[in-house]
Design a protein around this motif. Sequence first.
Motif, mmCIF file in Angstrom:
data_model
loop_
_atom_site.group_PDB
_atom_site.id
_atom_site.type_symbol
_atom_site.label_atom_id
_atom_site.label_comp_id
_atom_site.label_asym_id
_atom_site.label_seq_id
_atom_site.Cartn_x
_atom_site.Cartn_y
_atom_site.Cartn_z
ATOM 1 N N ALA A 153 38.208 48.442 37.488
ATOM 2 C CA ALA A 153 38.989 47.464 37.528
ATOM 3 C C ALA A 153 38.085 46.401 36.190
ATOM 4 O O ALA A 153 38.778 46.187 35.198
ATOM 5 C CB ALA A 153 39.148 46.502 38.448
ATOM 6 N N GLU A 197 38.320 48.228 32.891
ATOM 7 C CA GLU A 197 39.679 48.165 32.252
ATOM 8 C C GLU A 197 39.741 46.623 31.737
ATOM 9 O O GLU A 197 40.330 46.531 30.687
ATOM 10 C CB GLU A 197 40.663 48.344 33.334
ATOM 11 C CG GLU A 197 40.800 50.002 33.615
ATOM 12 C CD GLU A 197 41.938 50.124 34.330
ATOM 13 O OE1 GLU A 197 42.734 49.264 34.565
ATOM 14 O OE2 GLU A 197 42.392 51.320 34.855
ATOM 15 N N LEU A 206 43.672 41.385 33.944
ATOM 16 C CA LEU A 206 44.596 42.500 34.138
ATOM 17 C C LEU A 206 45.885 42.046 33.986
ATOM 18 O O LEU A 206 46.931 42.589 33.629
ATOM 19 C CB LEU A 206 44.063 43.231 35.090
ATOM 20 C CG LEU A 206 42.677 44.031 35.148
ATOM 21 C CD1 LEU A 206 42.543 44.907 36.442
ATOM 22 C CD2 LEU A 206 42.548 44.962 33.822
ATOM 23 N N THR A 254 42.650 54.674 41.425
ATOM 24 C CA THR A 254 43.111 53.467 40.200
ATOM 25 C C THR A 254 42.149 52.477 40.556
ATOM 26 O O THR A 254 41.274 52.042 41.550
ATOM 27 C CB THR A 254 44.561 53.000 40.522
ATOM 28 O OG1 THR A 254 44.757 52.705 41.565
ATOM 29 C CG2 THR A 254 45.279 54.121 40.226
ATOM 30 N N ALA A 255 42.300 51.356 39.681
ATOM 31 C CA ALA A 255 41.443 50.346 39.611
ATOM 32 C C ALA A 255 41.984 49.146 40.679
ATOM 33 O O ALA A 255 43.249 48.901 41.066
ATOM 34 C CB ALA A 255 41.494 49.528 38.345
ATOM 35 N N GLN A 256 41.026 48.201 41.330
ATOM 36 C CA GLN A 256 41.238 47.303 42.123
ATOM 37 C C GLN A 256 40.253 46.432 42.148
ATOM 38 O O GLN A 256 39.044 46.615 42.321
ATOM 39 C CB GLN A 256 41.436 47.981 43.670
ATOM 40 C CG GLN A 256 41.517 46.846 44.594
ATOM 41 C CD GLN A 256 43.120 46.227 44.275
ATOM 42 O OE1 GLN A 256 44.125 47.019 44.231
ATOM 43 N NE2 GLN A 256 43.225 44.924 44.329
ATOM 44 N N PRO A 257 40.348 45.033 41.424
ATOM 45 C CA PRO A 257 39.432 44.202 41.442
ATOM 46 C C PRO A 257 38.633 43.690 42.607
ATOM 47 O O PRO A 257 39.230 43.889 43.695
ATOM 48 C CB PRO A 257 40.145 42.953 41.123
ATOM 49 C CG PRO A 257 41.452 43.272 40.044
ATOM 50 C CD PRO A 257 41.950 44.656 40.929
ATOM 51 N N VAL A 285 38.781 39.183 37.169
ATOM 52 C CA VAL A 285 39.240 40.387 36.654
ATOM 53 C C VAL A 285 40.664 40.673 36.794
ATOM 54 O O VAL A 285 41.411 41.226 35.911
ATOM 55 C CB VAL A 285 38.277 41.670 37.339
ATOM 56 C CG1 VAL A 285 39.211 43.062 37.095
ATOM 57 C CG2 VAL A 285 36.960 41.756 36.951
ATOM 58 N N GLY A 286 41.075 40.195 37.859
ATOM 59 C CA GLY A 286 42.524 40.121 38.028
ATOM 60 C C GLY A 286 43.315 39.364 37.027
ATOM 61 O O GLY A 286 44.274 39.714 36.559
ATOM 62 N N ARG A 346 39.517 55.214 32.585
ATOM 63 C CA ARG A 346 40.874 55.027 33.430
ATOM 64 C C ARG A 346 41.802 56.664 33.414
ATOM 65 O O ARG A 346 42.060 56.881 34.587
ATOM 66 C CB ARG A 346 41.878 54.089 32.658
ATOM 67 C CG ARG A 346 43.318 54.013 33.349
ATOM 68 C CD ARG A 346 44.127 52.798 32.755
ATOM 69 N NE ARG A 346 44.072 53.019 31.172
ATOM 70 C CZ ARG A 346 44.983 52.045 30.415
ATOM 71 N NH1 ARG A 346 45.307 51.088 31.069
ATOM 72 N NH2 ARG A 346 44.998 52.400 29.166
ATOM 73 N N ARG A 395 36.457 51.520 42.381
ATOM 74 C CA ARG A 395 37.773 50.904 42.039
ATOM 75 C C ARG A 395 37.267 49.565 41.400
ATOM 76 O O ARG A 395 38.207 49.127 40.370
ATOM 77 C CB ARG A 395 38.729 50.901 43.382
ATOM 78 C CG ARG A 395 39.108 52.062 43.823
ATOM 79 C CD ARG A 395 40.192 51.940 45.003
ATOM 80 N NE ARG A 395 40.703 53.391 45.457
ATOM 81 C CZ ARG A 395 40.034 53.890 46.511
ATOM 82 N NH1 ARG A 395 39.060 53.403 47.079
ATOM 83 N NH2 ARG A 395 40.500 54.990 46.929
#
Length: 378
Positions: free
Chosen positions: A354, A357, A111, A282-285, A107-108, A273, A350
């Motif tokens: 992620a 997103e 993104l 917010t998003a965080q993998p 995922v990171g 989002r 989160r």
Amino acid sequence: MTPVELSRTVLCAVRRAVDAGDLSVPLPERVVVKPPGPGGCGDYATSVALQLARPAGQSALRVAGVLRDHLMAMTADGIGGVVVTGPGFLNISLRDTGADAASGRLVGEILRGGRRYGYGQDAAGQAVQLHCAAEPRALVVADVLARLLRAQGALVRTTCESPVPAPWQAVLGVRVDGAGTGRPDVDVASGTGLLDVDAETGTGRPGVDVRPVPVPAAEVPALLALGRDAGRWALLHPAGHDRPRTGADHLVQRESNPLFRVRYAHARTRALRRNAAGLGFTAQPGATGTPAARPLLAALADHPRVLARAARNRTPDLLARHLVTVAEAVPPLLPDVLPRGEEKPSAAHRARLALAEAAGTVLAGGLSLLGIDAPDHL
């Protein structure tokens, strides 16, 4: 995590809830965990919320919700997900640390890469000429093949047998680098050949003659009436050897329309989002803690291979069908992305945001390669 360790973890969650003032109950001596019964899910289940409901003076569902929040805040202790079922049973899924780390990295990577995620160097250093008939589908397919090959590092030139009519350029967004040039000297078996051949060396630019099953001339007006996005999808979604459909069903906004499913899934991820921002997170993998993430993670991980294969085999329909696969894996995740009721955003929320997103990013990037818009609102 063993059942004994999980029992201690649940007891710790009860203690945290009491210390935080969320529950006012005497601490139980122990918590029993066992495999879930009918209607349950996950790896283990416990009825501790039902046991604490009366001394807490609250409903078992309310107590279960409080304990779920505290358990989900303890993801470092090996808790992957917690679901409340029935009158207040806590169903607990344990976390696969290795799989969680891999999914977080994936995922990171998506993104960070944005719409270019999946681009590679499979065709780096190659110079390819795509030559097509003066026909709408051939032009659109050649345009997308050029995008796919460039995404793999190739240098691409597109040519057409004759100038492209202005209405086709305006509606379908097709352009070529040259018109009126001859066809490549194509090998019938492979579909490839050489262009700009040097008479002395016999070498030249690899050429591909792009000739999918054409749109019947009588259906071209109906195709153009679809507009750019639906018109291009109508030409790209079927395999090149299949006849395209040019009916108005490509414009219908319901699940029977694959293009709608893809763009709707993208729009839903963007809405999540916005909603998450309104809730202050917010998003965080990381670890999503839900089995619903697995099919989506598998589809996202497959995206680079699909792009390379679609470019190598000259099959843009492969990308279109892959986007449908990604879109169909999005809805099962959506209900668990945002906190419910008085639930507070956790690390799992989160991580799910992620992942959502990332799915939206892949859908937007894939549609961009097909020359189709990906609206944030639909």
